[in-house]
Enzyme design. Sequence first.
Site, short mmCIF file in Angstrom:
data_model
loop_
_atom_site.label_atom_id
_atom_site.label_comp_id
_atom_site.label_asym_id
_atom_site.label_seq_id
_atom_site.Cartn_x
_atom_site.Cartn_y
_atom_site.Cartn_z
N SER A 147 26.63 17.13 45.32
CA SER A 147 26.58 17.76 44.00
C SER A 147 25.15 18.06 43.56
CB SER A 147 27.21 16.83 42.95
OG SER A 147 28.52 16.50 43.32
N1 SAH Z 1 29.79 12.27 46.02
C1 SAH Z 1 29.42 13.07 47.16
C2 SAH Z 1 29.86 14.52 47.05
C3 SAH Z 1 31.31 14.66 46.94
S1 SAH Z 1 32.04 16.12 47.59
C4 SAH Z 1 27.94 13.00 47.45
O1 SAH Z 1 27.20 12.35 46.70
O2 SAH Z 1 27.51 13.56 48.46
C5 SAH Z 1 33.68 15.54 47.44
C6 SAH Z 1 34.12 14.65 48.57
O3 SAH Z 1 35.43 14.19 48.25
C7 SAH Z 1 34.24 15.39 49.90
O4 SAH Z 1 33.49 14.76 50.87
C8 SAH Z 1 35.74 15.32 50.20
O5 SAH Z 1 36.04 15.20 51.58
C9 SAH Z 1 36.16 14.08 49.45
N2 SAH Z 1 37.58 14.00 49.11
C10 SAH Z 1 38.46 14.99 48.81
N3 SAH Z 1 39.67 14.49 48.55
C11 SAH Z 1 39.57 13.14 48.71
C12 SAH Z 1 40.49 12.06 48.58
N4 SAH Z 1 41.77 12.25 48.26
N5 SAH Z 1 40.04 10.80 48.83
C13 SAH Z 1 38.75 10.56 49.17
N6 SAH Z 1 37.84 11.56 49.30
C14 SAH Z 1 38.24 12.81 49.07
#
Ligand code: SAH
Length: 234
Positions: free
Chosen positions: A84
């Site tokens: 993000s």
């Molecule tokens: N917080 C992260 C960025 C998040 S991007 C950082 O600091 O880099 C969102 C992430 O959520 C992605 O990697 C995606 O694969 C994950 N995601 C999507 N659905 C999910 C779920 N049901 N459970 C766990 N992770 C999930």
Amino acid sequence: MKSRLLTLSLYLLLAASVPCYGSDNNREARQQMVETQIRARGVTNPKVLSAMNKVERHRFVHPNMVPDAYIDSPLPIGHGQTISQPYIVAYMTELLDPRPGDVVLEVGTGSGYQAAVLAEIVKHVYTIELIKPLAQDARKRLASLGYKNITVRTGDGYQGWPEKAPFDAIMVTAAADHIPPPLVEQLKPGRRLVIPVGSTPLTQELIIVEKKKDGSTIQRSVLPVRFVPLRRKN
Ligand code: SAH
């Protein structure tokens, strides 16, 4: 005389190879990021500002993205996912109202950056990532950076992490089309869940869910946002 000369030249050699503060571009870039993107937009919590200053964001992006690590933007981290925008990480951390003794759950580990920022402030961070290679990379990266208070798990974060519940705070970093009931259940009364909610990228809003002492909840929308979707494991 000869040995004194040798000592002197050794000293000069060493002095030349130790980088001085001013030449640490990443530290400067980070300070600038905090001032111009984060403090300037109204984030004031000193613990959050200090964590954003400390965590080396350039260690969480692909090597060829390092020059862009401190820009005012999300960045791709592979598998169609993103780290993000720095401001959003800081703002969501502030909204969570994190405290030193807290045990926090993050859903959506991605690169591990948000988990590291939280881990600078709280006691322990449990974080769940759906995509196995991302979870593995984040686990390795966080261990190599010395974080002993972050546990990464591969799985569907919609279900939370019941074995480690209840949590003092919960943050979801992928957009859901509704607030997952298991997460509300696993939140301690008196504390907060921060989550982007919306079924299309253009209608997402950042929501704070406050769980009151009697277990009831109140919700407040604070900002339009754009996150990758929270997916479900089939
Ligand atoms: N917080 C992260 C960025 C998040 S991007 C950082 O600091 O880099 C969102 C992430 O959520 C992605 O990697 C995606 O694969 C994950 N995601 C999507 N659905 C999910 C779920 N049901 N459970 C766990 N992770 C999930």
